[in-house]
Design an enzyme around this catalytic site. Structure first.
Site, PDB file in Angstrom:
ATOM      1  CG  HIS A  74      -9.256  46.381  -9.521  1.00 43.73           C
ATOM      2  ND1 HIS A  74      -9.563  46.582 -10.841  1.00 43.73           N
ATOM      3  CD2 HIS A  74      -7.909  46.482  -9.427  1.00 43.73           C
ATOM      4  CE1 HIS A  74      -8.454  46.783 -11.524  1.00 43.73           C
ATOM      5  NE2 HIS A  74      -7.439  46.739 -10.691  1.00 43.73           N
ATOM      6  CD  GLU A 122     -13.101  54.318 -17.320  1.00 45.97           C
ATOM      7  OE1 GLU A 122     -12.705  55.324 -17.905  1.00 45.97           O
ATOM      8  OE2 GLU A 122     -12.901  54.118 -16.118  1.00 45.97           O
ATOM      9  CG  ASP A 143     -15.085  45.260  -9.804  1.00 47.24           C
ATOM     10  OD1 ASP A 143     -14.730  45.827 -10.864  1.00 47.24           O
ATOM     11  OD2 ASP A 143     -14.535  44.239  -9.360  1.00 47.24           O
ATOM     12  CG  ASN A 159     -11.529  49.474 -11.522  1.00 49.67           C
ATOM     13  OD1 ASN A 159     -12.323  49.492 -10.591  1.00 49.67           O
ATOM     14  ND2 ASN A 159     -11.685  48.695 -12.564  1.00 49.67           N
TER      15      ASN A 159
END
Length: 135
Positions: free
Chosen positions: A6, A37, A10, A1
């Site tokens: 992001h 994470e 993701d 990220n």
């Protein structure tokens, strides 16, 4: 990220989650995201050797995804480090203690090269984890 944003982050987390779930074969095996994470895995009724094999298979599976990560020095792909504790069901250990032990073992893995696992038997490490005594 932090490096790729992001949306990409993701997607990577979903791939990691999929690899993790593929290696947890029984209905009583669980994986979950702790935050950021970090993931947690609960595997009931397993010995240290079997647990180590499962965790190593997850680690290798994540590495085998070959997801580019140019900021991961020495690897250039997404990798994962693991810390884990195995204990008997007869032990009544507070969840905070389990988390503390596991977190310290994870830190040990990261400190000693990353992309590796460090699992211990609770009975072998006793009540305090001494990272200086571990190999």
């Amino acid at each position: 990220n932090d490096f790729y944003g992001h949306l990409k982050g993701d997607k990577v987390l979903k791939k990691i989650s999929k690899v993790t779930k593929q290696n947890l074969k029984r209905a009583t095996d669980y994986s979950f995201r702790l935050g950021g994470e970090e993931f947690g895995v609960l595997i009931y009724d397993i010995e240290l050797e079997g647990f180590s094999k499962v965790i190593e298979n997850i680690r290798k599976g994540i590495e085998d995804l070959q997801i580019e990560h140019e900021y991961n020095k020495g690897h250039n792909v997404v990798t994962a480090s693991f810390g884990g504790v195995v204990f008997g069901s007869e032990k009544k250990i507070p969840s905070q203690k389990i988390y503390q032990f596991t977190d310290e073992l994870l830190y040990f893995s990261k400190k000693h090269g990353r992309n590796r696992i460090k699992v211990e038997n609770y009975n072998a490490i006793g009540h305090e984890v001494d990272l200086n005594q571990m190999q």
